[in-house]
Design an enzyme around this catalytic site. Structure first.
Site, PDB file in Angstrom:
ATOM      1  CG  HIS A 171       3.557  -9.738   7.167  1.00 12.28           C
ATOM      2  ND1 HIS A 171       3.112 -10.115   5.591  1.00 12.28           N
ATOM      3  CD2 HIS A 171       4.839  -8.877   6.661  1.00 12.28           C
ATOM      4  CE1 HIS A 171       3.964 -10.032   4.966  1.00 12.28           C
ATOM      5  NE2 HIS A 171       4.860  -9.357   5.377  1.00 12.28           N
ATOM      6  CB  CYS A 184       8.424  -8.662   6.148  1.00  9.26           C
ATOM      7  SG  CYS A 184       8.102  -7.077   6.422  1.00  9.26           S
TER       8      CYS A 184
END
Length: 209
Positions: A171, A184
């Site tokens: 992301h 992440c």
């Protein structure tokens, strides 16, 4: 010739010279270590960045995959802190990334894109905010850090989220130049958008050292 025997004019000239050298030397050291207080962001925003942190200037990301045929695949290199986008056997894009830090490492392995969410928010990490949306406590872990009375949890923004392993995905986010996430894979905003447009549910994702 001894220093005390020099003429007053020569002594004044020598003294001015020594002072100038000392001042220029100090100025050089100050300039080298000067902190401006400014924060740099690849995507020009502040929303995804820790307070007072400096973001790495992105000079390595690129994309040339528009119109290129071939099955997509993403290969994330933890050692290089880069994500490679393949179409077929050709690398058509490279993005700088920031993966999981030591206590929250990004797991290696072979995965596939499970979900795409353009305006995703974390269900685990974020801030406690008051009724007006003002931050009461920042960078907290929901269910672990006590919630101040009258506040509510607001998950951290994770734009262009591409889930590939449980709660972990790629992301847009803050890149300090080293692994710093909770697992992440953060990317510059423009590269997260590009990867997001070019992956589909089921696209292979390989994470390696």
């Amino acid at each position: 010739m001894a220093l005390f025997s020099l003429s007053p004019t020569v002594l004044r000239t020598l003294g001015c010279f020594m002072i100038a050298v000392a001042m220029s030397s100090c100025a050089g050291r100050q300039k080298k270590h000067k902190l401006t207080g400014e924060t740099q962001y690849i995507d020009g925003t502040r929303s995804a960045a820790p307070r007072y942190a400096l973001q790495q200037v992105d000079v390595e990301s690129w994309w040339k995959g528009d119109g290129v045929a071939g099955a997509p695949k993403v290969v994330i290199s933890l050692g290089e802190q880069k994500a490679y986008f393949y179409k077929g056997s050709e690398v058509v894009g490279v993005s700088s990334v920031s993966t999981g830090e030591e206590n929250h490492p990004t797991p290696t392995g072979s995965y596939r894109i499970q979900q795409k969410s353009p305006a995703h928010r974390s269900s685990q990490y974020g801030d406690y905010v008051d009724a007006s949306g003002n931050v009461v406590a920042e960078n907290i872990e929901s269910g672990v850090d006590p919630r101040p009375p009258g506040s509510k949890y607001r998950g951290a923004s994770m734009p262009y989220f591409m889930r590939f392993n449980r709660g972990i995905g790629m992301h847009a986010g803050f890149l300090p130049g080293y692994p710093a996430s909770h697992g992440c894979v953060r990317m510059p905003d423009h590269m997260a958008q590009t990867f997001y447009r070019n992956v589909s549910i089921g696209t292979p994702v390989v994470v390696k050292y």
